[in-house]
Design a protein around this motif. Structure first.
Motif, PDB file in Angstrom:
ATOM      1  N   PRO A   1      42.333  -4.593  13.584  1.00 28.98           N
ATOM      2  CA  PRO A   1      43.374  -4.562  14.827  1.00 28.98           C
ATOM      3  C   PRO A   1      42.589  -4.655  16.016  1.00 28.98           C
ATOM      4  N   ASN A   2      41.485  -4.041  16.317  1.00 36.52           N
ATOM      5  CA  ASN A   2      41.067  -4.082  17.770  1.00 36.52           C
ATOM      6  C   ASN A   2      40.214  -5.592  17.941  1.00 36.52           C
ATOM      7  N   ASN A   3      40.295  -6.419  17.079  1.00 37.23           N
ATOM      8  CA  ASN A   3      39.763  -7.840  17.292  1.00 37.23           C
ATOM      9  C   ASN A   3      38.168  -7.940  17.862  1.00 37.23           C
ATOM     10  N   VAL A   4      37.630  -6.860  17.275  1.00 39.13           N
ATOM     11  CA  VAL A   4      36.067  -6.892  17.666  1.00 39.13           C
ATOM     12  C   VAL A   4      35.396  -7.728  16.363  1.00 39.13           C
ATOM     13  N   PRO A   5      34.685  -9.027  16.887  1.00 40.54           N
ATOM     14  CA  PRO A   5      34.328 -10.021  15.802  1.00 40.54           C
ATOM     15  C   PRO A   5      33.348  -9.274  14.794  1.00 40.54           C
ATOM     16  N   ARG A   6      32.659  -8.392  15.182  1.00 39.52           N
ATOM     17  CA  ARG A   6      31.606  -7.880  14.392  1.00 39.52           C
ATOM     18  C   ARG A   6      32.107  -6.815  13.440  1.00 39.52           C
ATOM     19  N   LEU A   7      33.246  -6.551  13.617  1.00 37.69           N
ATOM     20  CA  LEU A   7      34.065  -5.611  12.710  1.00 37.69           C
ATOM     21  C   LEU A   7      35.063  -6.321  11.759  1.00 37.69           C
ATOM     22  N   GLY A   8      34.789  -7.625  11.864  1.00 30.83           N
ATOM     23  CA  GLY A   8      35.569  -8.595  11.256  1.00 30.83           C
ATOM     24  C   GLY A   8      34.762  -9.420  10.126  1.00 30.83           C
TER      25      GLY A   8
ATOM     26  N   ASP B   1      38.978   2.653  17.767  1.00 28.04           N
ATOM     27  CA  ASP B   1      39.196   2.928  16.440  1.00 28.04           C
ATOM     28  C   ASP B   1      38.212   2.123  15.498  1.00 28.04           C
ATOM     29  N   ALA B   2      36.908   2.190  15.938  1.00 25.87           N
ATOM     30  CA  ALA B   2      35.953   1.067  15.154  1.00 25.87           C
ATOM     31  C   ALA B   2      35.816   1.756  13.738  1.00 25.87           C
ATOM     32  N   LEU B   3      35.786   3.073  13.783  1.00 19.93           N
ATOM     33  CA  LEU B   3      35.448   3.828  12.547  1.00 19.93           C
ATOM     34  C   LEU B   3      36.727   3.536  11.486  1.00 19.93           C
ATOM     35  N   GLY B   4      37.873   3.791  12.117  1.00 16.81           N
ATOM     36  CA  GLY B   4      38.853   3.208  11.283  1.00 16.81           C
ATOM     37  C   GLY B   4      38.992   1.937  10.709  1.00 16.81           C
ATOM     38  N   THR B   5      38.611   0.913  11.400  1.00 14.88           N
ATOM     39  CA  THR B   5      38.388  -0.482  11.214  1.00 14.88           C
ATOM     40  C   THR B   5      37.416  -0.715   9.997  1.00 14.88           C
ATOM     41  N   THR B   6      35.996   0.154  10.024  1.00 15.91           N
ATOM     42  CA  THR B   6      35.036  -0.098   9.350  1.00 15.91           C
ATOM     43  C   THR B   6      35.432   0.838   7.992  1.00 15.91           C
ATOM     44  N   GLU B   7      36.273   1.671   8.139  1.00 11.77           N
ATOM     45  CA  GLU B   7      36.807   2.466   6.841  1.00 11.77           C
ATOM     46  C   GLU B   7      37.581   1.367   6.001  1.00 11.77           C
ATOM     47  N   ASN B   8      38.255   0.375   6.585  1.00 13.16           N
ATOM     48  CA  ASN B   8      39.012  -0.668   5.927  1.00 13.16           C
ATOM     49  C   ASN B   8      38.225  -1.989   5.653  1.00 13.16           C
ATOM     50  N   LEU B   9      36.896  -1.926   5.748  1.00  9.52           N
ATOM     51  CA  LEU B   9      36.024  -3.230   5.531  1.00  9.52           C
ATOM     52  C   LEU B   9      36.333  -3.681   4.041  1.00  9.52           C
ATOM     53  N   LEU B  10      36.261  -2.643   3.149  1.00 10.40           N
ATOM     54  CA  LEU B  10      36.272  -3.266   1.716  1.00 10.40           C
ATOM     55  C   LEU B  10      37.677  -3.852   1.582  1.00 10.40           C
ATOM     56  N   LYS B  11      38.728  -3.241   2.109  1.00 11.41           N
ATOM     57  CA  LYS B  11      40.103  -3.981   2.028  1.00 11.41           C
ATOM     58  C   LYS B  11      40.067  -5.366   2.792  1.00 11.41           C
TER      59      LYS B  11
END
Length: 346
Positions: free
Chosen positions: A150-157, A17-27
């Motif tokens: 939540p997936n702990n992928v650094p580039r998504l953090g 769910d990288a898309l879900g994490t990216t959609e939360n990037l502003l938060k």
């Protein structure tokens, strides 16, 4: 072609769910900024230079900070993506250790080096041995809980590593940024985020089966490297980046051969660029077009430089995510990097 509006099909590819994490990037950016600026940490004094230590996505904050502060930086800065600090590092050096996971061997090596050289140190991490190092040595640190990744992928953090670093360094007094400037920029992003996402979805088709070449300058220079990395890791595609004005002294002569290379140029453009850079961008695009290559522009709003940086981070995150999904690649995994690390430790 994959229908990126088909949630069921996307879930088969995007298992983390990288898309879900990216959609939360502003938060995520807001949370990191609020957490870092609320830290109770001592001021750091008597430093004459700063060395940032980190690898890959963990270095994004340093890249952005160096670019946005530019010539206004009060100290010389060096970015180290290696095992050791430069010999000049000493008691008046601030070493900024950044590892999303807290397990990056190069950063841990630099931590040991920094302690032996008696440098001043701050830490950004989510945990692991680096967090223990910070606690054991009573160091100023932003140790975050990545609940919005939540997936702990650094580039998504990216929110944690970019906004967290800026907030921490501002809090210890190493840089001087008006907190309201970034807070206000984050507020404005709420009106822009969905439009940026939609533009990225539309633009991603431009890059299918192309080699993305990123151009940027001044305060968006760090974003160029970030976008290159995102194309590599998230889209699983080769990419490169070049900075203006440097590229005007070499790259333009390298567009003739090989003929018909599948290059797609993208310019990270901004109304906040200096007039000299604006003119260079216009002329550079003419050169690229005359060599029969397409150029795509991502133009920021230009409200402030911080708006520009955030808009570009959001755009690049969605753009490369959608491109990876078009290729039917899991955007949250790094199979070759994982294989390499496994073999390296064997």
């Amino acid at each position: 072609m994959l229908d990126l509006t088909n949630t069921e099909e996307l879930q088969k590819i995007d298992e983390l769910d990288a898309l879900g994490t990216t959609e939360n990037l502003l938060k995520q950016c807001e949370a990191a900024w609020n957490e870092a600026t609320s830290l109770s940490v001592p001021k750091i004094e008597n430093i004459t230079n700063i060395v940032f230590c980190g690898m890959g996505a963990s270095m994004y904050g340093a890249l952005v900070l160096k670019s946005v502060l530019g010539r206004n930086l009060p100290y010389p800065i060096e970015i180290v993506s290696d095992y050791y600090l430069p010999d000049y590092a000493g008691k008046n050096t601030l070493v900024v250790l950044t590892s999303y996971s807290g397990t990056t061997e190069e950063v841990l090596s630099c931590a040991t080096d920094a302690k032996s050289k008696e440098t001043q140190i701050v830490v950004i991490t989510k945990g692991g041995p680096l967090a223990e190092f910070a606690k054991d040595n009573n160091l100023p640190a932003y140790i975050f809980n990545p609940v919005l990744n939540p997936n702990n992928v650094p580039r998504l953090g990216t929110g944690y590593t970019v906004l967290g670093m800026i907030g921490l360094l501002n809090k210890v007094g190493v840089i001087d940024i008006e907190e309201k400037e970034i807070t206000d920029a984050l507020v404005r992003m709420h009106d822009k985020f969905e439009d940026i996402k939609a533009q990225a979805l539309k633009d991603s088709e431009i890059f299918i089966n192309k080699i993305p070449i990123v151009f940027a300058s001044e305060h968006l220079s760090g974003n160029a490297l970030i976008l290159r990395n995102q194309f590599n890791e998230t889209s699983k595609t080769f990419s490169s980046f070049y900075l203006i004005p440097d590229l005007n002294h070499h790259l333009m002569e390298g567009l003739q051969f090989p003929e018909n290379a599948p290059l797609q140029f993208i310019v990270l453009d901004s109304p906040n660029y200096s007039d000299k850079i604006k003119k260079r961008i216009n002329l550079t695009e003419q050169v690229v077009n005359q060599n029969k290559y397409p150029v795509h522009e991502f133009m920021t709003s230009g409200q402030t430089e911080y708006d520009d940086i955030l808009e570009t981070i959001f755009y690049g995150s969605f753009l490369t995510l959608y491109l990876g999904l078009y290729y039917k690649q899991n955007p949250g995994t790094n199979p070759w990097v994982d294989w390499f690390k496994k073999e390296l430790s064997a």
